[in-house]
Design a protein around this motif. Structure first.
Motif, PDB file in Angstrom:
ATOM      1  N   ARG A 113       0.809  -1.220   0.000  1.00 15.97           N
ATOM      2  CA  ARG A 113       0.000   0.000   0.000  1.00 15.97           C
ATOM      3  C   ARG A 113       0.847   1.277   0.000  1.00 15.97           C
ATOM      4  NH1 ARG A 113      -3.149   1.068   3.975  1.00 15.97           N
ATOM      5  NH2 ARG A 113      -2.263  -0.313   5.567  1.00 15.97           N
ATOM      6  N   LEU A 114       2.158   1.112  -0.004  1.00 17.24           N
ATOM      7  CA  LEU A 114       3.063   2.245  -0.239  1.00 17.24           C
ATOM      8  C   LEU A 114       3.875   1.898  -1.479  1.00 17.24           C
ATOM      9  CD1 LEU A 114       4.378   4.911   0.291  1.00 17.24           C
ATOM     10  CD2 LEU A 114       5.772   3.864   2.088  1.00 17.24           C
ATOM     11  N   ILE A 115       3.428   2.425  -2.604  1.00 17.18           N
ATOM     12  CA  ILE A 115       4.077   2.160  -3.888  1.00 17.18           C
ATOM     13  C   ILE A 115       5.088   3.266  -4.136  1.00 17.18           C
ATOM     14  CG2 ILE A 115       3.717   1.967  -6.373  1.00 17.18           C
ATOM     15  CD1 ILE A 115       0.856   0.966  -5.705  1.00 17.18           C
ATOM     16  N   LEU A 116       6.340   2.886  -4.300  1.00 17.17           N
ATOM     17  CA  LEU A 116       7.395   3.883  -4.490  1.00 17.17           C
ATOM     18  C   LEU A 116       8.349   3.398  -5.566  1.00 17.17           C
ATOM     19  CD1 LEU A 116       9.205   5.994  -1.863  1.00 17.17           C
ATOM     20  CD2 LEU A 116      10.593   4.634  -3.439  1.00 17.17           C
ATOM     21  N   PHE A 117       8.671   4.293  -6.497  1.00 17.14           N
ATOM     22  CA  PHE A 117       9.547   3.909  -7.600  1.00 17.14           C
ATOM     23  C   PHE A 117      10.377   5.105  -8.049  1.00 17.14           C
ATOM     24  CE2 PHE A 117       5.157   4.623  -8.987  1.00 17.14           C
ATOM     25  CZ  PHE A 117       5.289   5.680  -9.878  1.00 17.14           C
ATOM     26  N   ASN A 118      11.455   4.797  -8.761  1.00 20.09           N
ATOM     27  CA  ASN A 118      12.341   5.819  -9.313  1.00 20.09           C
ATOM     28  C   ASN A 118      11.720   6.422 -10.573  1.00 20.09           C
ATOM     29  OD1 ASN A 118      14.209   5.542  -7.273  1.00 20.09           O
ATOM     30  ND2 ASN A 118      15.532   4.140  -8.401  1.00 20.09           N
ATOM     31  N   PRO A 119      12.346   7.442 -11.161  1.00 21.32           N
ATOM     32  CA  PRO A 119      11.723   8.148 -12.287  1.00 21.32           C
ATOM     33  C   PRO A 119      11.290   7.228 -13.421  1.00 21.32           C
ATOM     34  CG  PRO A 119      13.671   9.327 -11.540  1.00 21.32           C
ATOM     35  CD  PRO A 119      13.649   8.026 -10.798  1.00 21.32           C
ATOM     36  N   VAL A 120      10.089   7.484 -13.929  1.00 20.54           N
ATOM     37  CA  VAL A 120       9.571   6.757 -15.082  1.00 20.54           C
ATOM     38  C   VAL A 120       9.113   7.767 -16.125  1.00 20.54           C
ATOM     39  CG1 VAL A 120       8.869   4.738 -13.748  1.00 20.54           C
ATOM     40  CG2 VAL A 120       7.249   6.618 -14.086  1.00 20.54           C
ATOM     41  N   ASP A 121       8.968   7.289 -17.335  1.00 19.11           N
ATOM     42  CA  ASP A 121       8.595   8.158 -18.449  1.00 19.11           C
ATOM     43  C   ASP A 121       7.077   8.238 -18.560  1.00 19.11           C
ATOM     44  OD1 ASP A 121       8.729   9.755 -20.705  1.00 19.11           O
ATOM     45  OD2 ASP A 121       8.927   8.048 -22.077  1.00 19.11           O
ATOM     46  N   SER A 122       6.462   8.902 -17.586  1.00 16.66           N
ATOM     47  CA  SER A 122       5.015   9.088 -17.637  1.00 16.66           C
ATOM     48  C   SER A 122       4.686  10.221 -18.603  1.00 16.66           C
ATOM     49  CB  SER A 122       4.481   9.418 -16.240  1.00 16.66           C
ATOM     50  OG  SER A 122       5.098  10.590 -15.744  1.00 16.66           O
ATOM     51  N   PHE A 123       3.404  10.303 -18.981  1.00 16.39           N
ATOM     52  CA  PHE A 123       2.987  11.426 -19.821  1.00 16.39           C
ATOM     53  C   PHE A 123       2.548  12.571 -18.922  1.00 16.39           C
ATOM     54  CE2 PHE A 123      -0.067  14.109 -21.961  1.00 16.39           C
ATOM     55  CZ  PHE A 123       0.645  14.443 -23.099  1.00 16.39           C
ATOM     56  N   SER A 124       3.140  13.729 -19.115  1.00 13.56           N
ATOM     57  CA  SER A 124       2.795  14.901 -18.316  1.00 13.56           C
ATOM     58  C   SER A 124       2.342  16.022 -19.233  1.00 13.56           C
ATOM     59  CB  SER A 124       4.005  15.362 -17.502  1.00 13.56           C
ATOM     60  OG  SER A 124       3.732  16.602 -16.869  1.00 13.56           O
ATOM     61  N   THR A 125       1.316  16.745 -18.792  1.00 15.06           N
ATOM     62  CA  THR A 125       0.856  17.902 -19.563  1.00 15.06           C
ATOM     63  C   THR A 125       1.756  19.112 -19.355  1.00 15.06           C
ATOM     64  OG1 THR A 125      -0.609  18.611 -17.761  1.00 15.06           O
ATOM     65  CG2 THR A 125      -1.546  17.148 -19.447  1.00 15.06           C
ATOM     66  N   TYR A 126       2.705  19.008 -18.413  1.00 19.18           N
ATOM     67  CA  TYR A 126       3.550  20.161 -18.096  1.00 19.18           C
ATOM     68  C   TYR A 126       4.491  20.499 -19.245  1.00 19.18           C
ATOM     69  CZ  TYR A 126       7.076  23.137 -15.985  1.00 19.18           C
ATOM     70  OH  TYR A 126       7.926  24.180 -15.725  1.00 19.18           O
ATOM     71  N   THR A 127       4.555  21.786 -19.558  1.00 19.39           N
ATOM     72  CA  THR A 127       5.612  22.328 -20.411  1.00 19.39           C
ATOM     73  C   THR A 127       6.063  23.637 -19.781  1.00 19.39           C
ATOM     74  OG1 THR A 127       4.143  23.642 -21.837  1.00 19.39           O
ATOM     75  CG2 THR A 127       4.562  21.349 -22.503  1.00 19.39           C
ATOM     76  N   ASP A 128       7.322  23.988 -19.987  1.00 14.79           N
ATOM     77  CA  ASP A 128       7.826  25.241 -19.413  1.00 14.79           C
ATOM     78  C   ASP A 128       7.000  26.429 -19.890  1.00 14.79           C
ATOM     79  OD1 ASP A 128       9.816  24.037 -17.935  1.00 14.79           O
ATOM     80  OD2 ASP A 128      11.366  24.331 -19.453  1.00 14.79           O
ATOM     81  N   ALA A 129       6.670  26.428 -21.179  1.00 10.73           N
ATOM     82  CA  ALA A 129       5.916  27.556 -21.730  1.00 10.73           C
ATOM     83  C   ALA A 129       4.453  27.513 -21.302  1.00 10.73           C
ATOM     84  CB  ALA A 129       6.022  27.553 -23.256  1.00 10.73           C
ATOM     85  N   GLY A 130       3.862  26.329 -21.353  1.00  7.04           N
ATOM     86  CA  GLY A 130       2.439  26.215 -21.066  1.00  7.04           C
ATOM     87  C   GLY A 130       2.078  26.505 -19.627  1.00  7.04           C
ATOM     88  N   ASN A 131       2.924  26.093 -18.692  1.00 10.80           N
ATOM     89  CA  ASN A 131       2.597  26.286 -17.279  1.00 10.80           C
ATOM     90  C   ASN A 131       3.115  27.604 -16.718  1.00 10.80           C
ATOM     91  OD1 ASN A 131       2.366  23.244 -17.741  1.00 10.80           O
ATOM     92  ND2 ASN A 131       1.473  23.473 -15.700  1.00 10.80           N
ATOM     93  N   ALA A 132       3.939  28.309 -17.480  1.00  7.11           N
ATOM     94  CA  ALA A 132       4.374  29.647 -17.068  1.00  7.11           C
ATOM     95  C   ALA A 132       3.285  30.633 -17.480  1.00  7.11           C
ATOM     96  CB  ALA A 132       5.707  30.001 -17.711  1.00  7.11           C
ATOM     97  N   THR A 133       2.220  30.657 -16.698  1.00  2.00           N
ATOM     98  CA  THR A 133       1.039  31.440 -17.049  1.00  2.00           C
ATOM     99  C   THR A 133       0.496  32.134 -15.810  1.00  2.00           C
ATOM    100  OG1 THR A 133      -1.232  31.304 -17.913  1.00  2.00           O
ATOM    101  CG2 THR A 133      -0.409  29.379 -16.730  1.00  2.00           C
ATOM    102  N   LEU A 134      -0.178  33.246 -16.032  1.00  2.00           N
ATOM    103  CA  LEU A 134      -0.841  33.954 -14.941  1.00  2.00           C
ATOM    104  C   LEU A 134      -2.352  33.798 -14.990  1.00  2.00           C
ATOM    105  CD1 LEU A 134       1.283  37.241 -14.965  1.00  2.00           C
ATOM    106  CD2 LEU A 134       1.461  35.325 -13.371  1.00  2.00           C
ATOM    107  N   ASN A 135      -2.857  33.175 -16.079  1.00  2.00           N
ATOM    108  CA  ASN A 135      -4.317  33.037 -16.190  1.00  2.00           C
ATOM    109  C   ASN A 135      -4.790  31.619 -16.477  1.00  2.00           C
ATOM    110  OD1 ASN A 135      -3.902  32.598 -18.976  1.00  2.00           O
ATOM    111  ND2 ASN A 135      -4.238  34.759 -19.468  1.00  2.00           N
ATOM    112  N   GLY A 136      -3.877  30.684 -16.728  1.00  2.00           N
ATOM    113  CA  GLY A 136      -4.252  29.291 -16.910  1.00  2.00           C
ATOM    114  C   GLY A 136      -4.666  28.890 -18.308  1.00  2.00           C
ATOM    115  N   ASP A 137      -4.786  29.839 -19.224  1.00  2.00           N
ATOM    116  CA  ASP A 137      -5.276  29.499 -20.563  1.00  2.00           C
ATOM    117  C   ASP A 137      -4.346  28.532 -21.293  1.00  2.00           C
ATOM    118  OD1 ASP A 137      -7.466  31.093 -20.146  1.00  2.00           O
ATOM    119  OD2 ASP A 137      -6.728  32.788 -21.340  1.00  2.00           O
ATOM    120  N   SER A 138      -3.045  28.716 -21.137  1.00  2.00           N
ATOM    121  CA  SER A 138      -2.109  27.832 -21.836  1.00  2.00           C
ATOM    122  C   SER A 138      -2.097  26.430 -21.223  1.00  2.00           C
ATOM    123  CB  SER A 138      -0.703  28.435 -21.832  1.00  2.00           C
ATOM    124  OG  SER A 138      -0.296  28.784 -20.525  1.00  2.00           O
TER     125      SER A 138
END
Length: 467
Positions: A342-367
């Motif tokens: 019940r405690l699942i812990l693992f090292n870095p994996v190649d998951s899909f993330s919506t994060y991008t430096d440009a997209g998340n550097a926002t003040l209004n959330g539109d990107s």
């Protein structure tokens, strides 16, 4: 006449609850369930008694069946716009309130005049949800058909940078010239601010810089788990070489935000294990990562990590064992419980993330929404899980950080400014559109300043995906 605006965001998931937002002359009551409220109030001089009185009180109260369970307020000077006395004045004091099985999570941003694209109105958000310490046991009770389904069908609430929920360890090291000099070399925004003043001045405001750049949570880990969070990312590393030998704090692993130490890793594991032992149907997932951690902050060896985990699990007397990424992807909820994983812990994996430096550097959330709109099962294909990152990294917008730091108010974090603005877009998007995602792939929705609305939205989707 002079006035100061307050934008009020609300979310209620408990029947019989009300949120009362008030300023002199106006009171707004929110009582609809599972509605994202967004209302504007003005603390206006015309409603203040006395010709020389320029201070009015903003407050919110939360009632359950008529009984008050939370009451927070702050005095606002309508001429300067500054906060004066009150429980909402500092971010560190904005701790969630738990009462009778209900948790009120909230935050307040002290806005300036609208510099660098930041809002000119103060921002206040309030979420009212049930204590979700046992939500997995409710959506997938032991022995049920839901529990017999793959764990990967769940939709997990996630806290971004869980280790940065306090300035305690950062404050302990920031008195050192060496670490401040290291941060100037590592972080361009820190360097930009430092270039505007003397070194002594930089040393004096270093905590404000770190608060603006790095503090992403306000509540304790215990509270965040009770709100419903079940996925974390942790970056364990030792102190930066420039100060490690000075022993400003114990020489152990800490969450590392660049060279800034946050929560101790052993404390994170101990509190998580304690929670799991108290809630036998719950499962927590942790991914260890080291992106953004400088090489000068020594990374732990495999043996270090094993020792930390073994020490934490010892408290369970065999009742908990560490699960793996393969367990998470291939076992059912029941199997994970039966095997005590019940405690699942693992090292870095190649998951899909919506994060991008440009997209998340926002003040209004539109990107961020633009990134969400690109999601489809085809985009997710071949990845172990998908991470919807709801938080804005306004700390990557240099002018916004510079203003927030130089304003030097403990509630002027640009990350806190964007929190409710983005949530008002990202969370409704998840409610309306998460059905387009692969229903068999684990999804996590990550957020700064973890709150009940983020958890409630994810729990509802977990329930739907298991039905």
């Amino acid at each position: 006449m002079p006035s100061k605006g307050v934008q009020c965001y609300s979310y209620i998931a408990v029947s019989g609850c009300e949120i009362h937002f008030s300023v002199p002359g106006t009171n707004i009551v929110k009582n609809q369930v599972k509605v994202f409220g967004n209302n504007h109030l003005e603390v206006d001089k015309k409603n203040l008694k006395g010709p020389f009185n320029f201070v009015g009180t903003f407050s919110f109260r939360v009632l359950h069946d008529g009984n008050e369970i939370a009451n927070e307020s702050v005095n606002i000077n309508v001429v300067s716009g500054n906060l004066e006395a009150g429980t909402l004045k500092t971010m560190e004091n904005q701790q969630a309130v738990a009462s009778s099985g209900i948790i009120v999570a909230y935050g307040y941003y002290d806005a300036g005049p609208g510099v660098a694209g930041l809002p000119s109105s103060d921002q206040c958000y309030v979420t009212v949800t049930s204590d979700q310490s046992g939500w997995m046991g409710q959506v997938a009770p032991q022995g049920s058909g839901q529990a017999g389904q793959p764990f990967s069908k769940l939709f997990l609430p996630a806290a971004h940078d869980i280790g940065m929920n306090s300035m305690q360890n950062a404050d302990a090291v920031l008195s050192s010239n060496a670490i401040v000099d290291a941060l100037i070399k590592i972080n361009p925004t820190f360097a930009k601010i430092a270039s505007m003043m003397s070194h002594d001045a930089v040393m004096a405001i270093a905590p404000n810089i770190v608060r603006g750049l790095a503090i992403t949570q306000k509540d304790t880990l215990s509270t965040i788990l009770s709100l419903g969070c079940r996925y974390f990312e942790f970056r364990p590393a030792y102190l930066h070489n420039a100060i490690r030998g000075l022993h400003p704090i114990p020489d152990v692993l800490y969450f590392s935000h660049s060279a800034i130490p946050g929560m101790a890793y052993e404390r994170f594991l101990a509190d998580t294990v304690s929670f799991l032992l108290a809630h036998p149907d719950e499962i927590v997932v942790v991914q260890l990562r080291w992106d953004g951690v400088p090489a000068e902050c020594a990374h732990p060896s495999d043996q270090d990590l094993a020792n930390y985990m073994n020490n934490a699990l010892a408290a369970s007397n065999g009742g908990l064992v560490q699960g793996s990424i393969d367990d998470m992807l291939h076992l059912t909820i029941s199997q994970l419980r039966e095997q005590h994983k019940r405690l699942i812990l693992f090292n870095p994996v190649d998951s899909f993330s919506t994060y991008t430096d440009a997209g998340n550097a926002t003040l209004n959330g539109d990107s961020i929404i633009a990134e969400f709109n690109q999601l489809s099962p085809q985009v997710q294909a071949g990845k172990p899980f998908t991470n919807l990152q709801c938080q804005a990294t306004a700390s990557n917008i240099r002018d916004a950080v510079v203003y927030s730091v130089l304003a030097a108010n403990a509630s002027s974090s640009c990350l806190l400014a964007t929190k409710p603005i983005c949530d008002a877009k990202t969370l409704p998007w998840i409610v309306q559109n998460a059905g387009r995602l692969d229903g068999n792939q684990l999804v996590v929705a990550m957020n700064d300043f973890f709150d009940g609305a983020t958890a409630d939205v994810c729990i509802d989707w977990s329930r739907k995906r298991l039905s």
